[in-house]
Write a protein that holds these residues in place. Structure first.
Motif, PDB file in Angstrom:
ATOM      1  N   GLY A  37       1.305  -1.278   0.385  1.00  0.00           N
ATOM      2  CA  GLY A  37      -0.184   0.489  -0.274  1.00  0.00           C
ATOM      3  C   GLY A  37       1.059   1.345   0.009  1.00  0.00           C
ATOM      4  N   MET A  38       0.132   2.524  -0.034  1.00  0.00           N
ATOM      5  CA  MET A  38       0.690   3.739  -0.724  1.00  0.00           C
ATOM      6  C   MET A  38      -0.542   4.999   0.090  1.00  0.00           C
ATOM      7  SD  MET A  38       2.335   5.696  -3.872  1.00  0.00           S
ATOM      8  CE  MET A  38       0.853   6.180  -4.778  1.00  0.00           C
ATOM      9  N   ASP A  39       0.422   5.317   1.224  1.00  0.00           N
ATOM     10  CA  ASP A  39      -0.726   6.753   1.729  1.00  0.00           C
ATOM     11  C   ASP A  39      -0.680   7.983   0.938  1.00  0.00           C
ATOM     12  OD1 ASP A  39       1.756   8.064   2.472  1.00  0.00           O
ATOM     13  OD2 ASP A  39       1.938   7.034   4.148  1.00  0.00           O
ATOM     14  N   GLU A  40      -1.355   8.680   1.356  1.00  0.00           N
ATOM     15  CA  GLU A  40      -1.929   9.982   0.627  1.00  0.00           C
ATOM     16  C   GLU A  40      -0.372  10.752   0.110  1.00  0.00           C
ATOM     17  OE1 GLU A  40      -4.500  12.800   2.309  1.00  0.00           O
ATOM     18  OE2 GLU A  40      -3.977  11.786   4.051  1.00  0.00           O
ATOM     19  N   ILE A  41       0.563  10.062   1.127  1.00  0.00           N
ATOM     20  CA  ILE A  41       1.723  11.843   0.686  1.00  0.00           C
ATOM     21  C   ILE A  41       2.771  10.724   0.316  1.00  0.00           C
ATOM     22  CG2 ILE A  41       1.534  13.396   2.399  1.00  0.00           C
ATOM     23  CD1 ILE A  41       4.046  11.752   4.099  1.00  0.00           C
ATOM     24  N   GLY A  42       2.568   9.460  -0.478  1.00  0.00           N
ATOM     25  CA  GLY A  42       3.370   8.925  -1.018  1.00  0.00           C
ATOM     26  C   GLY A  42       4.370   7.746  -0.499  1.00  0.00           C
ATOM     27  N   ILE A  44       5.051   4.522   0.862  1.00  0.00           N
ATOM     28  CA  ILE A  44       5.145   3.082   0.352  1.00  0.00           C
ATOM     29  C   ILE A  44       5.414   1.889   1.416  1.00  0.00           C
ATOM     30  CG2 ILE A  44       5.230   1.299  -1.579  1.00  0.00           C
ATOM     31  CD1 ILE A  44       6.122   4.057  -3.738  1.00  0.00           C
ATOM     32  N   ASN A  45       4.695   1.260   1.137  1.00  0.00           N
ATOM     33  CA  ASN A  45       5.346  -0.031   1.898  1.00  0.00           C
ATOM     34  C   ASN A  45       5.434  -1.206   0.930  1.00  0.00           C
ATOM     35  OD1 ASN A  45       5.132  -2.913   3.467  1.00  0.00           O
ATOM     36  ND2 ASN A  45       2.992  -2.819   4.371  1.00  0.00           N
ATOM     37  N   MET A  46       6.986  -1.652   0.858  1.00  0.00           N
ATOM     38  CA  MET A  46       7.769  -2.674   0.112  1.00  0.00           C
ATOM     39  C   MET A  46       7.630  -3.712   0.512  1.00  0.00           C
ATOM     40  SD  MET A  46       7.109  -0.730  -2.720  1.00  0.00           S
ATOM     41  CE  MET A  46       7.960  -1.927  -4.035  1.00  0.00           C
ATOM     42  N   THR A  47       7.433  -4.242   2.465  1.00  0.00           N
ATOM     43  CA  THR A  47       7.867  -4.938   2.777  1.00  0.00           C
ATOM     44  C   THR A  47       6.324  -5.883   3.645  1.00  0.00           C
ATOM     45  OG1 THR A  47       7.897  -4.055   4.784  1.00  0.00           O
ATOM     46  CG2 THR A  47       9.423  -4.068   3.916  1.00  0.00           C
TER      47      THR A  47
END
Length: 188
Positions: A37-42, A44-47
């Protein structure tokens, strides 16, 4: 693959998401699908460790794509010249279960299994598609018509027992009958 908010809008701190995935290109086996997922300010959860597991079971037997005798679909040989023939077959699990071919057997006649094991042309049964061969001495076979079939088995254990792909061997009778003995007035 981009996902959408289940309620149609990304507008809360926590969202349920969904996507339709085309899994037709996945082979047999276990496949983990991860969600990031990615929040509104950019940020990113890559793990992410969260995932769904899809298990695709190979329930289709490999296909026989061709059977040849000495490189031909049909061969005629005189009985006096009958010697060794090269039976070859191409067998593939591509688009079926996409697992390796484990072995291939040839038979005289439709589905006359178990048949005789063939050899992998490259020396090992380790591919989804295999070219195979067997050298068969036919010098003792009777004159007649022989339909040669090949049936593959994949590494998931699915065996093709219904392939109608075959080659035809015709052995013609060009030899005079043998007379083992002749009796004249009771003598030999």
């Amino acid at each position: 693959t981009a996902m959408t908010a289940s309620d149609g809008t990304f507008d809360t701190i926590t969202e349920n998401v969904e996507a339709t995935l085309n899994i037709s290109g996945l082979g047999a086996g276990v496949h983990d699908i991860y969600v990031y997922g990615m929040d509104e300010i950019g940020n990113i959860n890559m793990t992410s460790l969260e995932h769904a597991t899809i298990t695709i079971v190979d329930d289709l037997a490999p296909a026989t794509n061709g059977v040849l005798i000495d490189g031909q679909p049909s061969v005629t040989v005189a009985k006096s010249a009958a010697s060794t023939i090269n039976i070859s077959a191409a067998v593939s699990d591509s688009g079926m279960g996409d697992t390796f071919i484990s072995y291939v057997n040839w038979t005289v006649g439709y589905s006359a299994l178990p048949g005789t094991g063939m050899l992998a042309s490259d020396g090992a049964f380790d591919e989804v598609t295999e070219d195979t061969y067997y050298l068969q001495d036919i010098s003792t076979w009777d004159a007649g018509i022989y339909d040669i079939y090949a049936y593959g088995t994949d590494s998931a254990g699915q065996q093709n027992t219904t392939s109608t792909v075959h080659a035809t061997l015709t052995i013609t009778d060009d030899m005079a009958p043998a007379l083992p003995s002749i009796a004249i007035e009771g003598q030999q």
